[in-house]
Design a protein around this motif. Structure first.
Motif, short mmCIF file in Angstrom:
data_model
loop_
_atom_site.label_atom_id
_atom_site.label_comp_id
_atom_site.label_asym_id
_atom_site.label_seq_id
_atom_site.Cartn_x
_atom_site.Cartn_y
_atom_site.Cartn_z
N MET A 126 -26.42 11.63 35.14
CA MET A 126 -26.75 10.31 34.48
C MET A 126 -25.67 9.59 34.07
O MET A 126 -24.57 9.79 33.53
N PRO A 127 -25.79 8.21 34.68
CA PRO A 127 -24.61 7.22 34.28
C PRO A 127 -24.53 7.09 32.99
O PRO A 127 -25.51 7.21 32.08
N ALA A 128 -23.37 6.86 32.43
CA ALA A 128 -22.97 6.63 31.06
C ALA A 128 -23.89 5.29 30.39
O ALA A 128 -24.16 5.29 29.34
N GLY A 129 -24.28 4.47 31.31
CA GLY A 129 -24.60 3.28 30.62
C GLY A 129 -26.05 3.33 30.52
O GLY A 129 -26.71 2.31 30.25
N ASN A 130 -26.90 4.46 31.07
CA ASN A 130 -28.31 4.54 30.97
C ASN A 130 -28.71 5.91 30.05
O ASN A 130 -28.74 6.87 30.61
N PRO A 131 -28.90 5.48 28.83
CA PRO A 131 -29.12 6.63 28.07
C PRO A 131 -30.35 7.40 28.16
O PRO A 131 -31.34 6.83 28.65
N THR A 132 -30.53 8.62 27.97
CA THR A 132 -31.78 9.25 28.13
C THR A 132 -32.73 9.10 26.82
O THR A 132 -32.31 8.82 25.95
N ALA A 133 -33.99 9.58 27.25
CA ALA A 133 -34.88 9.59 25.92
C ALA A 133 -34.44 10.30 24.81
O ALA A 133 -34.68 9.89 23.60
N LEU A 134 -33.75 11.33 25.21
CA LEU A 134 -33.58 12.41 24.16
C LEU A 134 -32.18 11.79 23.31
O LEU A 134 -32.44 11.93 22.15
N SER A 135 -31.33 11.12 23.84
CA SER A 135 -30.32 10.59 23.22
C SER A 135 -30.82 9.47 22.30
O SER A 135 -30.33 9.19 21.37
N LEU A 136 -31.85 8.75 22.80
CA LEU A 136 -32.39 7.56 22.09
C LEU A 136 -33.00 8.15 20.95
O LEU A 136 -32.79 7.57 19.63
N ILE A 137 -33.88 8.89 21.07
CA ILE A 137 -34.41 9.44 19.98
C ILE A 137 -33.62 10.25 19.02
O ILE A 137 -33.65 10.10 17.79
N SER A 138 -32.48 11.10 19.51
CA SER A 138 -31.65 11.59 18.57
C SER A 138 -30.77 10.49 17.75
O SER A 138 -30.57 10.86 16.45
N ARG A 139 -30.28 9.47 18.37
CA ARG A 139 -29.64 8.41 17.59
C ARG A 139 -30.51 7.75 16.63
O ARG A 139 -30.08 7.46 15.55
N PHE A 140 -31.77 7.70 16.91
CA PHE A 140 -32.91 7.04 15.87
C PHE A 140 -33.06 7.81 14.66
O PHE A 140 -32.91 7.44 13.67
N VAL A 141 -33.04 9.16 14.75
CA VAL A 141 -33.20 10.27 14.03
C VAL A 141 -32.31 10.39 13.08
O VAL A 141 -32.27 10.21 11.77
N ALA A 142 -31.02 10.40 13.61
CA ALA A 142 -29.67 10.48 13.06
C ALA A 142 -29.27 9.39 12.06
O ALA A 142 -28.77 9.41 11.06
N THR A 143 -29.81 8.03 12.68
CA THR A 143 -29.18 6.88 11.95
C THR A 143 -30.47 6.10 10.97
O THR A 143 -30.28 5.09 10.44
N ALA A 144 -31.64 6.64 11.11
CA ALA A 144 -32.77 6.19 10.44
C ALA A 144 -32.63 6.17 9.13
O ALA A 144 -32.04 6.98 8.53
N LYS A 145 -33.12 4.87 8.23
CA LYS A 145 -33.06 4.76 6.90
C LYS A 145 -34.41 4.54 6.47
O LYS A 145 -35.00 3.39 6.17
N PRO A 146 -35.27 5.58 6.35
CA PRO A 146 -36.58 5.29 5.78
C PRO A 146 -36.80 4.73 4.43
O PRO A 146 -35.66 5.08 3.46
N PRO A 147 -37.62 4.11 4.15
CA PRO A 147 -38.09 3.51 2.74
C PRO A 147 -38.08 4.54 1.74
O PRO A 147 -38.46 5.60 2.05
N ASP A 148 -37.47 4.18 0.55
CA ASP A 148 -37.82 5.32 -0.52
C ASP A 148 -39.20 6.01 -0.71
O ASP A 148 -39.33 7.06 -1.02
N ASP A 149 -40.16 5.20 -0.45
CA ASP A 149 -41.72 5.29 -0.72
C ASP A 149 -41.77 6.60 0.39
O ASP A 149 -42.33 7.57 -0.07
N ALA A 150 -41.42 6.61 1.70
CA ALA A 150 -41.82 7.18 2.81
C ALA A 150 -40.97 8.43 2.66
O ALA A 150 -41.49 9.75 2.56
N ARG A 151 -39.69 8.48 2.00
CA ARG A 151 -39.03 9.78 1.62
C ARG A 151 -39.72 10.54 0.60
O ARG A 151 -39.57 11.84 0.82
#
Length: 87
Positions: free
Chosen positions: A1-26
């Motif tokens: 897979m080319p480095a410039g074309n992220p996979t779905a798994l890497s996109l989801i992983s990045r989202f989960v790792a960097t997400a900042k949910p609102p305090d109410d959701a937490r």
């Protein structure tokens, strides 16, 4: 897979790792986890839970866990001799 074309798994992983949910959701998520644990503990004494225990038996923690291919996990990292195993 080319480095410039992220996979779905890497996109989801990045989202989960960097997400900042609102305090109410937490707070709601924490309440849901605590509720789930409480329901599991309360339900463990119900007749249905006893039926499950009798049907499936206790968990045997002395057996080695299996990997995704149902092969025993080799914790020694030594070669495994499978010459005598049935095909």
């Amino acid at each position: 897979m080319p480095a410039g074309n992220p996979t779905a798994l890497s996109l989801i992983s990045r989202f989960v790792a960097t997400a900042k949910p609102p305090d109410d959701a937490r707070a709601r998520a924490l309440a849901a986890v605590i509720d789930t644990i409480g329901v599991a503990i309360a339900g463990s004494t119900e007749p249905a839970a006893e039926i499950v225990r009798r049907t499936f038996g206790p968990v045997d923690r002395t057996k080695e866990p299996l990997d995704r291919t149902n092969e025993p996990v080799d914790r020694t990292n030594e070669p495994v001799d499978r010459t005598n195993e049935p095909v």
